[in-house]
Design a protein around this motif. Structure first.
Motif, PDB file in Angstrom:
ATOM      1  N   HIS A 178      19.516  15.054  13.183  1.00 57.78           N
ATOM      2  CA  HIS A 178      18.743  14.346  12.774  1.00 57.78           C
ATOM      3  C   HIS A 178      18.932  13.958  10.992  1.00 57.78           C
ATOM      4  CE1 HIS A 178      15.101  11.814  11.597  1.00 57.78           C
ATOM      5  NE2 HIS A 178      14.716  11.809  13.106  1.00 57.78           N
ATOM      6  N   THR A 179      19.148  12.984  10.605  1.00 58.93           N
ATOM      7  CA  THR A 179      19.679  12.708   9.314  1.00 58.93           C
ATOM      8  C   THR A 179      18.514  13.177   8.245  1.00 58.93           C
ATOM      9  OG1 THR A 179      21.256  10.876   9.826  1.00 58.93           O
ATOM     10  CG2 THR A 179      20.772  11.378   7.459  1.00 58.93           C
ATOM     11  N   TRP A 180      17.252  12.812   8.567  1.00 59.76           N
ATOM     12  CA  TRP A 180      16.051  13.049   7.614  1.00 59.76           C
ATOM     13  C   TRP A 180      16.083  14.722   7.470  1.00 59.76           C
ATOM     14  CZ3 TRP A 180      11.011  10.215   8.433  1.00 59.76           C
ATOM     15  CH2 TRP A 180      10.120  10.434   7.065  1.00 59.76           C
ATOM     16  N   LEU A 181      16.239  15.305   8.663  1.00 58.66           N
ATOM     17  CA  LEU A 181      15.936  16.640   8.531  1.00 58.66           C
ATOM     18  C   LEU A 181      16.911  17.408   7.696  1.00 58.66           C
ATOM     19  CD1 LEU A 181      14.166  16.173  10.822  1.00 58.66           C
ATOM     20  CD2 LEU A 181      14.700  18.441  11.756  1.00 58.66           C
ATOM     21  N   ARG A 182      18.284  16.830   7.386  1.00 56.57           N
ATOM     22  CA  ARG A 182      19.291  17.424   6.742  1.00 56.57           C
ATOM     23  C   ARG A 182      19.219  17.140   5.311  1.00 56.57           C
ATOM     24  NH1 ARG A 182      22.400  14.806  10.764  1.00 56.57           N
ATOM     25  NH2 ARG A 182      23.692  13.717   9.025  1.00 56.57           N
ATOM     26  N   ARG A 183      18.656  15.786   5.099  1.00 52.09           N
ATOM     27  CA  ARG A 183      18.304  15.656   3.565  1.00 52.09           C
ATOM     28  C   ARG A 183      17.376  16.531   3.428  1.00 52.09           C
ATOM     29  NH1 ARG A 183      18.604   8.782   3.448  1.00 52.09           N
ATOM     30  NH2 ARG A 183      20.572   8.477   4.215  1.00 52.09           N
ATOM     31  N   SER A 184      16.334  16.755   3.750  1.00 47.71           N
ATOM     32  CA  SER A 184      14.993  17.308   3.462  1.00 47.71           C
ATOM     33  C   SER A 184      15.486  18.852   3.314  1.00 47.71           C
ATOM     34  CB  SER A 184      14.049  17.303   4.599  1.00 47.71           C
ATOM     35  OG  SER A 184      13.512  15.992   4.611  1.00 47.71           O
ATOM     36  N   ALA A 185      16.535  19.344   3.985  1.00 51.51           N
ATOM     37  CA  ALA A 185      16.891  20.655   3.908  1.00 51.51           C
ATOM     38  C   ALA A 185      17.867  20.817   2.543  1.00 51.51           C
ATOM     39  CB  ALA A 185      17.653  21.156   5.088  1.00 51.51           C
ATOM     40  N   ALA A 186      18.800  19.670   2.082  1.00 51.29           N
ATOM     41  CA  ALA A 186      19.543  19.639   1.022  1.00 51.29           C
ATOM     42  C   ALA A 186      18.838  19.915  -0.398  1.00 51.29           C
ATOM     43  CB  ALA A 186      20.379  18.627   1.131  1.00 51.29           C
ATOM     44  N   VAL A 187      17.354  19.506  -0.273  1.00 49.52           N
ATOM     45  CA  VAL A 187      16.766  19.693  -1.610  1.00 49.52           C
ATOM     46  C   VAL A 187      16.199  21.114  -1.790  1.00 49.52           C
ATOM     47  CG1 VAL A 187      16.529  17.107  -1.583  1.00 49.52           C
ATOM     48  CG2 VAL A 187      14.723  18.389  -0.673  1.00 49.52           C
ATOM     49  N   CYS A 188      15.842  21.764  -0.717  1.00 53.78           N
ATOM     50  CA  CYS A 188      15.428  23.078  -0.857  1.00 53.78           C
ATOM     51  C   CYS A 188      16.181  23.949  -1.727  1.00 53.78           C
ATOM     52  CB  CYS A 188      14.742  23.607   0.438  1.00 53.78           C
ATOM     53  SG  CYS A 188      13.904  22.631   1.505  1.00 53.78           S
ATOM     54  N   PRO A 189      15.464  24.686  -2.676  1.00 54.90           N
ATOM     55  CA  PRO A 189      16.287  25.758  -3.429  1.00 54.90           C
ATOM     56  C   PRO A 189      16.709  27.075  -2.805  1.00 54.90           C
ATOM     57  CG  PRO A 189      13.674  25.556  -4.164  1.00 54.90           C
ATOM     58  CD  PRO A 189      14.167  24.562  -3.138  1.00 54.90           C
ATOM     59  N   GLY A 190      15.626  27.241  -1.495  1.00 58.38           N
ATOM     60  CA  GLY A 190      16.056  28.564  -0.748  1.00 58.38           C
ATOM     61  C   GLY A 190      16.931  28.277   0.385  1.00 58.38           C
ATOM     62  N   LEU A 191      17.876  27.378   0.132  1.00 59.91           N
ATOM     63  CA  LEU A 191      18.874  26.940   1.123  1.00 59.91           C
ATOM     64  C   LEU A 191      20.038  28.013   1.455  1.00 59.91           C
ATOM     65  CD1 LEU A 191      19.511  24.783   3.445  1.00 59.91           C
ATOM     66  CD2 LEU A 191      21.095  23.969   1.677  1.00 59.91           C
ATOM     67  N   PRO A 192      20.014  28.584   2.363  1.00 60.17           N
ATOM     68  CA  PRO A 192      21.093  29.739   2.597  1.00 60.17           C
ATOM     69  C   PRO A 192      22.499  29.309   2.463  1.00 60.17           C
ATOM     70  CG  PRO A 192      19.687  29.807   4.528  1.00 60.17           C
ATOM     71  CD  PRO A 192      19.296  28.545   3.846  1.00 60.17           C
ATOM     72  N   GLN A 193      23.584  30.014   2.003  1.00 57.85           N
ATOM     73  CA  GLN A 193      24.610  29.798   1.532  1.00 57.85           C
ATOM     74  C   GLN A 193      25.528  29.002   2.680  1.00 57.85           C
ATOM     75  OE1 GLN A 193      25.846  29.597  -1.354  1.00 57.85           O
ATOM     76  NE2 GLN A 193      27.973  29.061  -1.071  1.00 57.85           N
ATOM     77  N   ASP A 194      25.380  29.599   3.885  1.00 58.20           N
ATOM     78  CA  ASP A 194      26.055  29.199   4.861  1.00 58.20           C
ATOM     79  C   ASP A 194      25.703  27.637   5.138  1.00 58.20           C
ATOM     80  OD1 ASP A 194      23.622  29.912   5.666  1.00 58.20           O
ATOM     81  OD2 ASP A 194      24.066  30.464   7.600  1.00 58.20           O
ATOM     82  N   CYS A 195      24.442  27.377   5.029  1.00 55.19           N
ATOM     83  CA  CYS A 195      24.086  25.798   5.051  1.00 55.19           C
ATOM     84  C   CYS A 195      24.471  25.113   4.099  1.00 55.19           C
ATOM     85  CB  CYS A 195      22.411  25.832   5.292  1.00 55.19           C
ATOM     86  SG  CYS A 195      21.625  26.815   6.672  1.00 55.19           S
ATOM     87  N   VAL A 196      24.560  25.684   2.769  1.00 54.81           N
ATOM     88  CA  VAL A 196      25.426  24.736   1.709  1.00 54.81           C
ATOM     89  C   VAL A 196      26.579  24.398   2.039  1.00 54.81           C
ATOM     90  CG1 VAL A 196      25.803  25.125  -0.793  1.00 54.81           C
ATOM     91  CG2 VAL A 196      23.653  25.980   0.021  1.00 54.81           C
ATOM     92  N   GLU A 197      27.506  25.382   2.481  1.00 56.05           N
ATOM     93  CA  GLU A 197      28.663  25.011   2.989  1.00 56.05           C
ATOM     94  C   GLU A 197      28.773  24.144   4.083  1.00 56.05           C
ATOM     95  OE1 GLU A 197      30.382  28.882   3.856  1.00 56.05           O
ATOM     96  OE2 GLU A 197      30.459  29.633   1.641  1.00 56.05           O
ATOM     97  N   LEU A 198      27.885  24.001   5.078  1.00 62.98           N
ATOM     98  CA  LEU A 198      27.831  23.286   6.019  1.00 62.98           C
ATOM     99  C   LEU A 198      27.409  21.841   5.585  1.00 62.98           C
ATOM    100  CD1 LEU A 198      27.803  22.621   9.098  1.00 62.98           C
ATOM    101  CD2 LEU A 198      25.491  23.208   9.151  1.00 62.98           C
ATOM    102  N   LEU A 199      26.324  21.685   4.840  1.00 57.22           N
ATOM    103  CA  LEU A 199      26.064  20.426   4.154  1.00 57.22           C
ATOM    104  C   LEU A 199      27.030  19.733   3.184  1.00 57.22           C
ATOM    105  CD1 LEU A 199      22.193  20.959   4.036  1.00 57.22           C
ATOM    106  CD2 LEU A 199      23.565  19.704   5.926  1.00 57.22           C
ATOM    107  N   ALA A 200      27.789  20.545   2.687  1.00 62.33           N
ATOM    108  CA  ALA A 200      28.813  20.127   1.646  1.00 62.33           C
ATOM    109  C   ALA A 200      29.825  19.113   2.278  1.00 62.33           C
ATOM    110  CB  ALA A 200      29.513  21.022   1.020  1.00 62.33           C
TER     111      ALA A 200
END
Length: 517
Positions: free
Chosen positions: A301-323
């Motif tokens: 779901h695109t809305w869930l991924r957009r909401s997770a991208a703005v969270c400051p506590g996003l884990p590093q593996d999720c940062v690399e995934l969403l990049a």
């Protein structure tokens, strides 16, 4: 004009000495002085000169400077009384925490004779919590309202109870909005009192709903798109909205936290690349929960991924995934929310995307002077084929071009252009509307006659007219048509009146040489 631009650039140079900056301030130019006010480091000599400046607008720029010393900004209260409002408003930079004024300055501002000054003081973003907490018991309802909205989490139980039963209606409503997510009775009262208020949407989305109230709101279809986002809405009522005719309602149902990925996929939802959506509240509330953020980052779901991208506590593996996410907004929000990531989305090539409200072809996000930078062009490569009409009513995306085959020099050498689509090459469905390049299309492909390109291996090009109202080239073409029609009307009217017809502004003067026969 060039000298003024140079002075403006010099005002932002971090290596410029204080003497040069004082000379720039003496020019009394608003643009240059504004650039001086938000320098990364504002020298004390320049700030003192702005403080003692006779013009009010210069002192206002000093009050709005977030790099100036707060004690120096507070000294503006010793000057003319008109400067108090600018000091109370203070600076409002984007994503920058401004240091507060001295406590003595807030005491003077809160006791100011002008109500507007007091209002701006309690609502300024830089006002500290220790100044706002005592205002919960103030005699002025304006101060109690600010304490409700800004420091409710810091108030004691007795102060909260007093605000919930406050004699002022606005204060009582603001306090109820703070506890409605835990109190069904408060939510029902707010739905009744805020029936025609814009805050009813917030109540429908965040308030704790009882079964009877939820059934009544669904039956009356009260803000269903906001109501479907409420986590306290019963699951059976939310499932009944999954097939609603409004796409916004279906999208809200698909983003509920209790759904699985298969249940989300069963709902007909869509998020376009240009759709602007607020962050989901339940994702933001879990911004420090790594497991919830991982589930949102890996969701389809695109809305869930957009909401997770703005969270400051996003884990590093999720940062690399969403990049490397396919949605441009996800990568953009990730780059804004995690600028310290060394190998994140900002360092990756940006594929072409559409610019909202423009009729031009797709442009990369990094542009310089309206054209992609060479490095971006090398990484992004040539644009691929585009679909045909992208808007209802048969409008094409824009006037584009496509030229198959080699460039000016034939098969060997020369600049190559994007190949035409299969529909263009065959001259079938789509016709001249299905362009893929910058504004033109091969004549042979547009006619469908299969003729070869012209001499030297270069095709003759023919404009593609999409007819869209937002297309710049079509707009210029229509403007020229209207001008010619206006001239024809003037000419015909002059002939009927027996006068000499006026000459068009676009017509050329007659040549003195005789015409060849």
């Amino acid at each position: 004009m060039t000298e003024r631009y140079g002075a403006y650039a010099l005002a932002g140079n971090p290596a410029a000495p204080a003497g040069v900056l004082l000379r720039l301030l003496a020019l009394n130019d608003r643009g240059i002085t504004h650039r001086l006010s938000y320098r990364a480091v504002l020298p004390d000599e320049v700030a003192e000169a702005m403080l003692a400046h006779p013009d009010r607008w210069v002192r206002t720029l000093l009050a709005q400077s977030w790099t100036a010393d707060p004690r120096l900004r507070a000294r503006l209260l010793d000057g003319p009384a008109s400067d108090a409002l600018a000091v109370a408003m203070g600076p409002h930079p984007y994503r920058v925490q401004v240091p507060p004024l001295p406590d003595r300055a807030y005491e003077r501002l809160l006791n100011h004779e002008r109500g507007m000054v007091r209002y701006e003081t309690v609502n300024a973003p830089s006002a500290p919590d220790h100044v706002l907490v005592p205002l919960a018991g103030h005699a002025d309802p304006l101060f109690r309202l600010a304490a409700c909205r800004r420091v409710w989490h810091l108030l004691s139980g007795d102060a909260r109870s007093a605000l919930l039963t406050d004699p002022d209606g606005d204060v009582r409503t603001a306090a109820s909005l703070q506890v409605m997510d835990e109190d069904e009775e408060r939510t029902e009262e707010l739905v009744r009192t805020l029936a025609d208020d814009w805050r009813l949407g917030e109540v429908a989305e965040r308030g704790r709903l009882g079964r009877a109230l939820a059934e009544r709101l669904v039956a009356d279809e009260v803000l269903l798109a906001r109501l479907a986002l409420n986590p306290t809405l019963p699951a059976d009522l939310a499932a009944g909205l999954a097939d609603h005719g409004d796409p916004a309602v279906r999208l809200a149902v698909s983003a509920r936290p209790e759904l699985s990925e298969d249940e989300r996929a069963a709902i007909d939802w869509r998020v376009g690349p240009e759709d602007r959506l607020d962050s989901l509240r339940w994702v933001w509330d879990a911004r420090h929960d790594p497991e919830t953020l991982r589930r949102c980052a890996r969701s389809a779901h695109t809305w869930l991924r957009r909401s997770a991208a703005v969270c400051p506590g996003l884990p590093q593996d999720c940062v690399e995934l969403l990049a490397g996410d396919a949605d441009f907004a996800v990568r953009l929000l990730l780059a804004e929310g995690h600028p310290e990531d060394p190998g994140g989305a900002a360092a990756r090539p940006v594929p072409p995307r559409r610019t909202p409200g423009r009729g031009d072809a797709d442009r990369p996000a990094a542009v310089s002077g309206g054209r992609p930078r060479p490095a971006v062009r090398r990484r992004a490569g040539p644009p691929g084929p585009r679909p045909g009409p992208a808007r209802p009513g048969g409008h094409g995306r824009a006037c584009r071009t496509a030229e198959p085959g080699p460039g000016r020099g034939g098969a060997a050498g020369g600049r190559s252009r994007p190949a035409a689509s299969a529909a263009q090459a065959a001259g079938t469905a789509g016709g001249p509307r299905y362009g893929t390049g910058r504004g033109r299309q091969p004549r042979a492909a547009a006619r469908g006659d299969g003729r070869a390109p012209g001499p030297g291996g270069r095709s003759r090009l023919k404009p593609v007219r999409c007819g869209a109202v937002w297309c710049r080239r079509c707009r210029e073409r229509r403007r020229g048509y209207r001008e010619r029609r206006r001239v024809r009307r003037r000419v015909s009217g002059s002939r009927l009146a027996g006068r000499r017809p006026p000459r068009s502004r676009r017509s050329r003067p007659p040549s003195s040489t005789p015409r060849r026969r």
